[in-house]
Design an enzyme around this catalytic site. Structure first.
Site, short mmCIF file in Angstrom:
data_model
loop_
_atom_site.label_atom_id
_atom_site.label_comp_id
_atom_site.label_asym_id
_atom_site.label_seq_id
_atom_site.Cartn_x
_atom_site.Cartn_y
_atom_site.Cartn_z
N HIS A 206 0.88 -1.35 0.03
CA HIS A 206 -0.05 0.24 0.06
C HIS A 206 0.89 1.08 -0.06
CE1 HIS A 206 -4.30 -0.19 -0.41
NE2 HIS A 206 -4.24 1.15 0.50
N ARG A 214 -6.05 0.20 -7.43
CA ARG A 214 -6.27 0.93 -8.94
C ARG A 214 -5.03 0.51 -9.53
NH1 ARG A 214 -9.09 6.50 -8.67
NH2 ARG A 214 -8.51 5.72 -6.74
N TYR A 249 -12.34 -9.75 -1.24
CA TYR A 249 -12.02 -9.76 0.08
C TYR A 249 -11.93 -10.22 1.17
CZ TYR A 249 -12.17 -3.98 -1.42
OH TYR A 249 -11.92 -2.85 -2.01
#
Length: 379
Positions: A206, A214, A249
């Site tokens: 991240h 994206r 998820y």
């Protein structure tokens, strides 16, 4: 303990034997799909690629809660690829232009190396104003320590679900240097497997304040383009992830709480990719029908308004066409709209539905109806 806190991270492992059958199946599906497209004409192949890329861009943004106008996206992609399509508009939406730039660079230039500078460029393209919504963010650089602790969440505001916590900002430089080096290594990892691992590792790290999902999907698409060895995209992994969002998820969170063996994640990734390729055949059937319809339509002298309306009705138009809708979409008077409609009916391209009066509506002729009209006109 999260996966990135495990000793040995980011050196993940997987059971190749357990995945070999699914990987072989996906590779076979890829080959059949590319073979099918190779047997078609250039125009049909380009239309299929345009449809796929449009779906890719729209759905990868939708997963992050950003709704883009499909017509703006389609026009932007068509213009960049040099495709002339009816109803194409000049796109001025910066959000559309940015994500289209990212996805096309990842897939059209898949042979170029992935570098930190390239990732910075993708991030800057996604956030041209330097803001995520109303919030200012660091653009074109790894997230700073001032951004504070970050968590990956999903769901609406006020009801977010926390899936995992990401590494501290102080680790990002080393983490991303290792990532881009690994991504470009010429080791024996199959590019499909690399796509799944790259997606997982990038989302875990991240590195940006926003836009990580994206960019992770763009990186996966880049690896898949390398596996296909073509710039043409005929299946959309982003669309399939959007359709299976809950499962996505679930497996992502499950992997974050597990060890460095990512077999379970890759098992789901391969299944999802296989379904994406299967669903591409449905899209291709629609492209074939659309191409056949235009083959009939182009035998008539249609004006720009009529071409625009037919193009919209062949895409994602809901319900039936009415004079008022036609006038609004074509930006003309109701009288002009009605004349255009009557011309299309006389050509056999539109069919009036049974209900009349205020409920008068029209639909596209079926390919069977068009064939009958053409046969009659040749008598």
């Amino acid at each position: 303990m999260w996966i990135h806190q495990r000793q040995g991270w980011p050196n993940v492992s997987w059971n190749q034997e357990n995945l070999s059958i699914k990987l072989a199946s996906v590779r076979h599906q890829q080959g059949r799909l590319l073979g099918r497209m190779g047997a078609l004409g250039f125009q049909v192949s380009m239309e299929a690629a345009l449809q796929t890329l449009t779906a890719d861009v729209v759905t990868t943004s939708d997963i992050e809660g950003e709704r883009l106008n499909p017509h703006d996206v389609r026009s932007s992609i068509a213009r960049r690829l040099g495709i002339q399509t009816a109803g194409m508009i000049e796109t001025t939406n910066e959000n559309v232009e940015g994500i289209v730039d990212v996805m096309l660079d990842a897939t059209q230039n898949y042979q170029m190396p992935l570098t930190e500078e390239r990732l910075y460029g993708w991030h800057a393209a996604l956030f041209p104003t330097g803001r995520s919504g109303m919030r200012p963010i660091m653009v074109g650089a790894w997230r700073p320590p001032s951004a504070g602790p970050m968590q990956v969440v999903s769901g609406p505001i006020g009801r977010e679900i926390i899936h995992f916590e990401v590494p501290e900002a102080t680790r990002l430089k080393n983490e991303m240097t290792r990532f881009v080096t690994w991504f470009e290594e010429k080791e024996s990892i199959d590019q499909v497997i690399k796509a799944g691992i790259a997606h997982l590792i990038f989302v875990t790290i991240h590195p940006f304040e926003d836009g990580n999902g994206r960019i992770a999907r763009a990186i996966a698409d880049m690896a898949l383009a390398r596996s296909d060895q073509t710039t043409s995209r005929f299946y959309s992994m982003s669309s399939q992830i959007a359709a299976e969002r809950k499962a996505y998820y679930f497996y992502l969170e499950q992997q974050q709480r597990s060890g460095l063996d990512v077999t379970a994640w890759l098992d789901w990734f391969l299944d999802c990719l296989g379904r994406a390729i299967q669903n591409a055949n449905v899209l291709l059937d629609a492209v074939f029908s659309k191409a056949a319809y235009w083959s009939h339509a182009n035998k008539n002298s249609l004006n720009k308004r009529q071409k625009l309306i037919i193009s919209r009705m062949l895409e994602d138009f809901k319900g039936f066409m009415r004079t008022s809708k036609y006038a609004t979409m074509a930006k003309c008077s109701p009288d002009t709209a009605l004349r255009d409609i009557y011309d299309l009916i006389s050509c056999g391209l539109l069919v009036q539905n049974p209900d009349g009066g205020r409920n008068t509506s029209y639909r596209l002729a079926t390919l069977e109806e068009l064939s009958k009209t053409e046969s009659f006109s040749n008598l």
